[in-house]
Design a protein around this motif. Structure first.
Motif, mmCIF file in Angstrom:
data_model
loop_
_atom_site.group_PDB
_atom_site.id
_atom_site.type_symbol
_atom_site.label_atom_id
_atom_site.label_comp_id
_atom_site.label_asym_id
_atom_site.label_seq_id
_atom_site.Cartn_x
_atom_site.Cartn_y
_atom_site.Cartn_z
ATOM 1 N N PRO A 1 0.805 -1.234 0.000
ATOM 2 C CA PRO A 1 0.000 0.000 0.000
ATOM 3 C C PRO A 1 0.835 1.280 0.000
ATOM 4 C CG PRO A 1 -0.885 -1.587 1.567
ATOM 5 C CD PRO A 1 0.413 -2.147 1.094
ATOM 6 N N SER A 2 2.037 1.229 0.554
ATOM 7 C CA SER A 2 2.844 2.457 0.620
ATOM 8 C C SER A 2 3.344 2.888 -0.748
ATOM 9 C CB SER A 2 4.028 2.258 1.566
ATOM 10 O OG SER A 2 4.913 1.272 1.060
ATOM 11 N N SER A 3 3.308 1.995 -1.732
ATOM 12 C CA SER A 3 3.762 2.357 -3.078
ATOM 13 C C SER A 3 2.634 2.900 -3.948
ATOM 14 C CB SER A 3 4.372 1.133 -3.776
ATOM 15 O OG SER A 3 5.590 0.751 -3.179
ATOM 16 N N ILE A 4 1.386 2.685 -3.519
ATOM 17 C CA ILE A 4 0.246 3.096 -4.340
ATOM 18 C C ILE A 4 0.272 4.611 -4.557
ATOM 19 C CG2 ILE A 4 -2.275 3.237 -4.437
ATOM 20 C CD1 ILE A 4 -2.363 0.599 -2.879
ATOM 21 N N GLY A 5 0.073 4.982 -5.818
ATOM 22 C CA GLY A 5 0.057 6.392 -6.178
ATOM 23 C C GLY A 5 1.411 6.947 -6.560
ATOM 24 N N LYS A 6 2.480 6.208 -6.296
ATOM 25 C CA LYS A 6 3.830 6.662 -6.658
ATOM 26 C C LYS A 6 4.172 6.162 -8.067
ATOM 27 C CE LYS A 6 5.475 6.534 -1.855
ATOM 28 N NZ LYS A 6 6.465 5.937 -0.921
ATOM 29 N N SER A 7 5.249 6.702 -8.620
ATOM 30 C CA SER A 7 5.702 6.279 -9.940
ATOM 31 C C SER A 7 6.080 4.799 -9.922
ATOM 32 C CB SER A 7 6.914 7.107 -10.375
ATOM 33 O OG SER A 7 7.578 6.488 -11.461
ATOM 34 N N ARG A 8 5.482 4.053 -10.824
ATOM 35 C CA ARG A 8 5.769 2.617 -10.862
ATOM 36 C C ARG A 8 7.219 2.358 -11.278
ATOM 37 N NH1 ARG A 8 1.895 -1.597 -14.087
ATOM 38 N NH2 ARG A 8 2.681 -0.436 -15.889
ATOM 39 N N ALA A 9 7.731 3.154 -12.201
ATOM 40 C CA ALA A 9 9.122 3.002 -12.634
ATOM 41 C C ALA A 9 10.080 3.293 -11.489
ATOM 42 C CB ALA A 9 9.407 3.926 -13.814
ATOM 43 N N GLU A 10 9.844 4.383 -10.775
ATOM 44 C CA GLU A 10 10.757 4.778 -9.695
ATOM 45 C C GLU A 10 10.719 3.797 -8.533
ATOM 46 O OE1 GLU A 10 9.561 8.738 -8.774
ATOM 47 O OE2 GLU A 10 10.525 9.619 -10.547
ATOM 48 N N GLU A 11 9.545 3.313 -8.198
ATOM 49 C CA GLU A 11 9.443 2.344 -7.105
ATOM 50 C C GLU A 11 10.133 1.021 -7.465
ATOM 51 O OE1 GLU A 11 7.452 2.499 -3.710
ATOM 52 O OE2 GLU A 11 8.749 4.148 -4.357
ATOM 53 N N ALA A 12 9.896 0.552 -8.683
ATOM 54 C CA ALA A 12 10.504 -0.713 -9.105
ATOM 55 C C ALA A 12 12.021 -0.602 -9.163
ATOM 56 C CB ALA A 12 9.954 -1.121 -10.477
ATOM 57 N N VAL A 13 12.503 0.506 -9.703
ATOM 58 C CA VAL A 13 13.948 0.703 -9.827
ATOM 59 C C VAL A 13 14.602 0.787 -8.451
ATOM 60 C CG1 VAL A 13 15.666 2.448 -10.440
ATOM 61 C CG2 VAL A 13 13.989 1.689 -12.131
ATOM 62 N N ARG A 14 13.960 1.492 -7.544
ATOM 63 C CA ARG A 14 14.528 1.646 -6.204
ATOM 64 C C ARG A 14 14.707 0.292 -5.516
ATOM 65 N NH1 ARG A 14 12.213 2.018 -1.196
ATOM 66 N NH2 ARG A 14 10.090 2.110 -2.070
ATOM 67 N N LEU A 15 13.725 -0.549 -5.619
ATOM 68 C CA LEU A 15 13.779 -1.828 -4.915
ATOM 69 C C LEU A 15 14.621 -2.871 -5.656
ATOM 70 C CD1 LEU A 15 10.066 -1.747 -3.815
ATOM 71 C CD2 LEU A 15 12.046 -1.591 -2.312
ATOM 72 N N LEU A 16 14.597 -2.833 -6.986
ATOM 73 C CA LEU A 16 15.453 -3.753 -7.751
ATOM 74 C C LEU A 16 16.925 -3.421 -7.548
ATOM 75 C CD1 LEU A 16 13.426 -3.955 -11.080
ATOM 76 C CD2 LEU A 16 14.092 -5.929 -9.692
ATOM 77 N N GLY A 17 17.221 -2.132 -7.415
ATOM 78 C CA GLY A 17 18.598 -1.708 -7.218
ATOM 79 C C GLY A 17 19.214 -2.236 -5.942
ATOM 80 N N GLU A 18 18.381 -2.566 -4.960
ATOM 81 C CA GLU A 18 18.891 -3.091 -3.695
ATOM 82 C C GLU A 18 19.447 -4.513 -3.846
ATOM 83 O OE1 GLU A 18 15.753 -2.820 -0.868
ATOM 84 O OE2 GLU A 18 15.718 -0.618 -0.829
ATOM 85 N N LEU A 19 19.097 -5.190 -4.937
ATOM 86 C CA LEU A 19 19.570 -6.561 -5.139
ATOM 87 C C LEU A 19 21.050 -6.610 -5.486
ATOM 88 C CD1 LEU A 19 16.646 -8.046 -7.270
ATOM 89 C CD2 LEU A 19 17.060 -8.393 -4.830
ATOM 90 N N ASN A 20 21.539 -5.573 -6.143
ATOM 91 C CA ASN A 20 22.924 -5.573 -6.596
ATOM 92 C C ASN A 20 23.378 -4.123 -6.743
ATOM 93 O OD1 ASN A 20 25.408 -5.856 -7.894
ATOM 94 N ND2 ASN A 20 24.715 -7.540 -9.201
ATOM 95 N N GLU A 21 24.196 -3.679 -5.822
ATOM 96 C CA GLU A 21 24.630 -2.281 -5.830
ATOM 97 C C GLU A 21 25.551 -1.957 -6.998
ATOM 98 O OE1 GLU A 21 26.383 -1.474 -2.058
ATOM 99 O OE2 GLU A 21 24.475 -1.564 -0.957
#
Length: 504
Positions: A63-83
Motif C-alpha cells: 500500500p505504501s507504493s500506491i500512487g507513486k511512480s511505478r518506474a521509480e518504485e521498481a527501480v529503487r527496490l530492484l537496485g537493492e539486489l545488486n549495488e
C-alpha cells in the motif's frame, strides 16, 4: 546455464537494457538479470502504482507504493539486489517518445516490452526492424496462466554455443607427432602397469595403422568365409568393424584393462572420417562472406579464415587442445595433451595467417576452440506469423496447442485496441482469432481450452506466471547479450494450467 567469464560476464556488465513497463512480469525478468550483474537497466513507465500492482508485484512495497511512480518504485527496490548495477527510472510516455524521439530506443543493448498496447508495439517493432544494427526487441505477452514471448532480431552470431558435440580428436587423420608417438609404443614388452594406463587415443591410432597395413584377415564367428583387402582403408563394412573391435580387445594382456575396453567403445572414431561438419560447411555460403569488408563483423572475418583453412590438407577444422577424460595415468595423459597443444598452436598460427583484419587474440582462441559448433541465426520481425496465413496454418497443423495460445493472446491484443476498457468476451475473442486465419481455415480444436482463460483474466499479471516468465526470458536475454548458447528463435508459449512450455 553457465556463462564463461572472459567473453560472457564482461558483455553482461557492459549491457544496457530498456524494459518498458514496471509490471510484475517486467520486474521478475529484471530480478534475474540484476542478480548475475547486468551493467545497467532503464525502466520506462509513465504509470503510477495501482492497488492491483501493489497486490501482485513483489518489487513494490504494498500500500505504501500506491500512487507513486511505478518506474521509480521498481527501480529503487530492484537496485537493492545488486549495488553494482546502474538502475534508471524514466517516467516518459512511450507513445510520445515514439512520436518525438524514436532513436531513444536505439541506445540500448536490448529492448523488452510486456503487454504493450498493440498499436504502439507494432510501431516500435517496425522502427527497430528498419535498420539491421538496431537492438533486438523482446516481446512478452501474458494473461492469467497463459503467456508467450518472442525475440525480434536480424542476425545473431554465436561462437560459444556450448554444443554437446565434442570436437574431433582426428584419430583417423593423426597428425605426425601423434602418429609417431602411437606407433613407437611397444605394446608387447611394456610393463603391465603402464599397459593398463595407455590412453585410448594412441591405442586407436596404433590399431588403425596396423589395420590399414594388413593385407587380409579372416573374421571368425561368421558362417560365411570373409577376407578383407584393406588397401590402406579403415574398416568399412559391419564385419570389418566387428573384426577391428575384436583386434583392439585382443591387445589386452589382462582381462580387466579398462583402457582397452574404452578404446573398443570409441572405435567408431576410426571409421568416421574427420572433415568439416555439414552445418559448418553451410556457413561458408553465407552472403556476408561474399561482401566482406574491413567494417564487417569480426565473426565473418574469422569465418572466412576458417573457410580458407579447410581448403588445405587435411581439410578439417583447426585442432583443439581440449581432450576428454579417459582411462590413463597422469604422465600419459599430460604427454598426450602436450602433443595436442603443440599441434593446435601450429594450426592456430596457420589459421591466423588467413585473417585480413586485426582481431583480438581472445576472440580468435575462442573461435578456433569452438569452430565445430558455430551458429549464425537469422530472425524475423515481430508479427510476421500473424500476417502470413500459410505460416499460421502450418503452426496449427504442427503445434495446435502452442498455436492456440498464440492466437488467443493475439486476439486479446487486437480486441483491446478496438474496445478500450471493455472486458473481452469469448465470442469477441474467437472472432478476432478467426480473422487472423484464411477464410477456409478453422481454429484448432484446442483453441477453446485457452480462449476461456484469456477472457477470464485478460489483464491479470499473476505472480507465478511472472516468476516463470522472469526466469525464461532472462535466460534468453543473457544468451543474446553474451552470445553464448543458442536462444529460442520463435514464439515460446507457456501454459501454467497444465504446466508446459512449447515453441511454435
Amino acid at each position: 546455464m553457465t556463462v564463461s567469464y572472459a567473453s560472457g560476464q564482461s558483455a553482461l556488465e557492459n549491457a544496457h537494457l530498456l524494459v518498458i513497463s514496471g509490471s510484475a512480469t517486467s520486474t521478475s525478468i529484471l530480478k534475474n538479470l540484476v542478480l548475475p550483474g547486468i551493467g545497467k537497466f532503464t525502466v520506462l513507465d509513465h504509470a503510477q502504482v495501482t492497488p492491483e500492482d501493489a497486490g501482485n508485484n513483489f518489487f513494490l512495497e504494498g500500500p505504501s507504493s500506491i500512487g507513486k511512480s511505478r518506474a521509480e518504485e521498481a527501480v529503487r527496490l530492484l537496485g537493492e539486489l545488486n549495488e553494482g548495477v546502474v538502475a534508471v527510472a524514466d517516467t516518459s510516455n512511450v507513445e510520445e517518445l515514439l512520436e518525438t524521439n524514436p532513436f531513444y530506443f536505439t541506445s540500448f543493448s536490448i529492448v523488452l516490452v510486456h503487454n504493450l498496447e498493440s498499436k504502439l508495439l507494432d510501431k516500435l517493432s517496425t522502427f527497430l526492424w528498419s535498420v539491421d544494427s538496431f537492438p533486438p526487441l523482446v516481446v512478452i505477452r501474458s494473461a492469467g496462466f497463459l503467456a508467450e514471448f518472442f525475440i525480434q532480431f536480424h542476425e545473431h552470431t554465436i561462437i560459444e554455443s556450448h554444443s554437446e558435440t565434442a570436437p574431433s580428436l582426428r584419430i583417423d587423420k593423426a597428425f605426425p607427432a601423434l602418429l609417431e608417438y602411437s606407433t613407437s609404443l611397444d605394446f608387447a614388452t611394456m610393463d603391465p602397469t603402464d599397459h593398463t594406463h595407455i590412453p585410448y587415443v594412441p591405442i586407436l591410432v596404433r590399431a588403425l595403422q596396423d589395420w590399414k597395413k594388413a593385407v587380409s584377415m579372416s573374421i571368425p564367428d561368421y558362417t560365411f568365409p570373409y577376407t578383407a583387402q584393406h588397401d590402406g582403408r579403415p574398416p568399412q563394412t559391419y564385419p570389418e568393424k566387428t573384426a577391428f573391435k575384436k583386434s583392439i580387445l585382443d591387445m589386452k594382456v589382462k582381462f580387466d584393462e579398462e583402457n582397452f575396453d574404452e578404446a573398443e567403445s570409441q572405435a567408431y572414431r576410426c571409421w568416421s572420417e574427420t572433415g568439416v561438419p555439414s552445418d559448418i560447411a553451410a556457413l561458408f555460403q553465407d552472403p556476408q562472406l561474399s561482401n566482406l569488408s574491413p567494417d564487417s563483423p569480426p565473426f565473418f572475418h574469422l569465418l572466412e579464415a576458417l573457410r580458407k583453412f579447410t581448403l588445405e590438407p587435411p581439410h578439417t577444422l583447426p585442432l583443439t587442445s581440449t581432450l576428454p577424460d579417459m582411462k590413463a595415468n597422469t604422465d600419459g595423459y599430460i604427454h598426450l595433451q602436450k602433443l595436442y597443444k603443440a599441434r593446435a598452436d601450429e594450426e592456430k598460427a596457420r589459421f591466423k595467417s588467413y585473417l585480413t583484419v586485426p582481431i583480438d587474440d581472445a576472440m580468435i582462441d575462442s573461435f578456433v576452440k569452438n569452430a565445430h559448433a558455430l551458429k549464425v541465426l537469422r530472425g524475423k520481425k515481430w508479427g510476421a506469423l500473424d500476417t502470413d496465413p500459410t505460416l499460421l496454418v502450418n503452426a496449427i497443423a504442427g503445434s495446435p496447442k502452442q498455436a492456440s495460445i498464440h492466437l488467443s493472446l493475439s486476439a486479446l491484443s487486437a480486441l483491446s485496441t478496438k474496445q478500450v476498457g471493455v472486458p473481452p468476451t469469448v465470442e469477441a475473442l474467437t472472432a478476432e482469432a478467426q480473422a487472423l486465419l484464411a477464410p477456409s481455415t478453422e481454429l484448432p480444436e484446442e483453441f477453446g481450452e485457452y480462449i476461456g482463460e484469456v477472457a477470464r483474466a485478460p489483464t491479470a499479471d499473476l505472480p507465478n506466471t511472472a516468476a516463470l516468465l522472469g526466469g525464461l526470458v532472462a535466460q534468453e536475454v543473457i544468451k543474446f547479450i553474451t552470445k553464448q548458447y543458442v536462444p529460442i528463435e520463435s514464439y515460446c508459449t507457456i501454459d501454467l494450467v497444465e504446466t508446459w512450455t512449447g515453441v511454435i
